[in-house]
Design an enzyme around this catalytic site. Structure first.
Site, PDB file in Angstrom:
ATOM      1  N   CYS A   1       0.816  -1.225   0.000  1.00  0.00           N
ATOM      2  CA  CYS A   1       0.000   0.000   0.000  1.00  0.00           C
ATOM      3  C   CYS A   1       0.847   1.273   0.000  1.00  0.00           C
ATOM      4  O   CYS A   1       0.322   2.364  -0.230  1.00  0.00           O
ATOM      5  CB  CYS A   1      -0.966  -0.001   1.176  1.00  0.00           C
ATOM      6  SG  CYS A   1      -2.000  -1.467   1.202  1.00  0.00           S
TER       7      CYS A   1
ATOM      8  N   HIS B   1      -3.148   7.125   2.341  1.00  0.00           N
ATOM      9  CA  HIS B   1      -3.614   5.830   1.833  1.00  0.00           C
ATOM     10  C   HIS B   1      -5.028   5.595   2.361  1.00  0.00           C
ATOM     11  O   HIS B   1      -5.314   5.836   3.542  1.00  0.00           O
ATOM     12  CB  HIS B   1      -2.661   4.732   2.315  1.00  0.00           C
ATOM     13  CG  HIS B   1      -3.171   3.357   2.061  1.00  0.00           C
ATOM     14  ND1 HIS B   1      -3.684   2.975   0.845  1.00  0.00           N
ATOM     15  CD2 HIS B   1      -3.262   2.266   2.871  1.00  0.00           C
ATOM     16  CE1 HIS B   1      -4.071   1.715   0.917  1.00  0.00           C
ATOM     17  NE2 HIS B   1      -3.818   1.266   2.138  1.00  0.00           N
TER      18      HIS B   1
ATOM     19  N   ASN C   1     -10.218  -0.231   0.011  1.00  0.00           N
ATOM     20  CA  ASN C   1      -8.758  -0.152   0.042  1.00  0.00           C
ATOM     21  C   ASN C   1      -8.221  -0.753  -1.261  1.00  0.00           C
ATOM     22  O   ASN C   1      -8.300  -1.960  -1.462  1.00  0.00           O
ATOM     23  CB  ASN C   1      -8.246  -0.930   1.262  1.00  0.00           C
ATOM     24  CG  ASN C   1      -6.732  -0.892   1.400  1.00  0.00           C
ATOM     25  OD1 ASN C   1      -6.029  -0.484   0.484  1.00  0.00           O
ATOM     26  ND2 ASN C   1      -6.246  -1.333   2.547  1.00  0.00           N
TER      27      ASN C   1
END
Ligand code: UT7
Length: 329
Positions: free
Chosen positions: A123, A256, A286
């Site tokens: 990520c 993020h 996500n």
């Protein structure tokens, strides 16, 4: 010898979400059929996610990257043949090799033999890729970079594990960066701590023609949560200090997009008003390395992020990795 450049600057942004939008209720209904219990209420309360997009069965990560890249190239107004550096941040590549970046270069029809490679920092991948591209551009080694975050995380989700399968989605975001005399990327900071490799991992590999180990994503959610909240504040402050800025100078924070609670906590710790944070986790879920460039493109295209404003991006993810960049848009 190539002459070094003062800055690398974002010329244009692009993104792409696959057509299949799956709401929490859609997902809960699908999971119920296989005896896995979850609810829209739980997912919204714990994560802020309302929906995510899943790639079609025949869509690969490089396909998503191609759509996002074409949008970014068009917005940047550059000739694709002038792109001499392609970096794709992904943990869900099309193949073990060649890299998704090489596949993307071919799909874009770029024939100039510039460099193309993938970055694997989960990520944090897009934050890593921006910092790498900035260094390569400022050194004079490359002039025009296409930087992409693209993922098909749905392929590594275990839909019998409700603690992870409700969290992730697929998508891609891209930017074109070019050497410039005008301020662009002002500072970056990257970190990793491999001693936390087991709290977020897909611990499988290819061995003897079959997958050995597990090819599903595993996560200790609470351990990741605690670490994320801690390092996101620290790395943001570090990047700001390197850029000789304070949080007050930041027009937009793009963290993020994993969990709204982590994002709000980071915003509070930096003493930034929540209105200055770009939030897309509700609609995207996500999307790992794609989450930051997806959110960036949304806020550029809806007119929130304007030329001359300061943007702070920051990522955290498996590895464990974390990183941030501050840039003048
Ligand atoms: O992208 C890389 C970064 N990743 C992240 O930042 C993720 C970080 N972690 C998180 O976002 C959160 O830890 C989660 C969203 C994954 C989990 O939230 P939580 O508040 O930490 O929940 P929990 O793990 O403590 O679980 C609470 C309860 C448990 O039930 P019991 O033991 O209290 O009876 C779980 O079994 O919620 C249950 N649960 C669910 N219930 C309904 C877990 N997943 C689900 C679900 N639906 N999908």
């Amino acid at each position: 010898m190539a002459q070094s450049n003062l800055y690398s600057r974002v010329l244009g942004t692009g993104s792409y979400l696959p057509a299949d939008r799956v709401t929490n209720q859609d997902l809960a209904d699908r999971l119920a059929k296989q005896g896995v219990e979850t609810s829209d209420e739980w997912i919204v309360a714990r994560t802020g996610i309302h929906a995510r997009h899943f790639a079609a069965a025949d869509q690969t990560t490089s396909d998503l990257a191609l759509f996002a890249s074409n949008n970014a190239i068009e917005a940047a107004g550059v000739d694709p043949q002038s792109i001499d550096l392609i970096i794709v941040a992904t943990s869900t590549p099309d193949f073990v090799f060649p890299s998704t970046a090489c596949l993307l270069q071919n799909k874009l029809g770029i024939k100039n033999n510039g460099a193309a490679f993938d970055v694997q920092a989960v990520c944090s991948g897009f934050a890593y890729a921006v910092a790498i591209a900035d260094s390569l551009i400022r050194s004079g080694a490359h002039r025009t970079a296409l930087i992409v975050g693209a993922e098909t995380f749905s392929r590594i989700l275990d839909f019998n594990d409700r603690t992870t399968c409700v969290l992730f989605g697929d998508g891609a975001g891209a930017i074109v960066m070019q050497a410039s005399d005008e301020p662009g990327v002002l500072a970056s900071a990257l970190h990793a701590d491999g001693s936390y490799s087991d709290i977020l991992c897909t611990p499988g590999n290819v061995n003897g023609g079959v997958v050995a180990g597990s090819a599903f994503l595993h996560m200790d959610g609470q351990a990741v949560f605690k670490l994320a909240v801690n390092v996101l504040e620290k790395v943001a402050v570090e990047a700001l200090e390197k850029a000789q800025l304070t949080a007050e100078d930041i027009d937009w924070l793009i963290p993020h997009q994993a969990n709204i609670r982590i994002m709000q906590s980071t915003c509070r710790k930096l003493r930034l008003p929540q209105e200055r944070m770009v939030v897309t986790v509700g609609e995207h879920g996500n999307t790992s390395a794609a989450s930051i460039p997806l959110a960036l493109d949304v806020a550029v295209r809806d007119g929130r992020i304007k030329r001359g404003q300061n943007v702070l991006i920051e990522g955290v993810g498996g590895g464990f990795t974390w990183g941030a960049s501050v840039f003048r848009y």
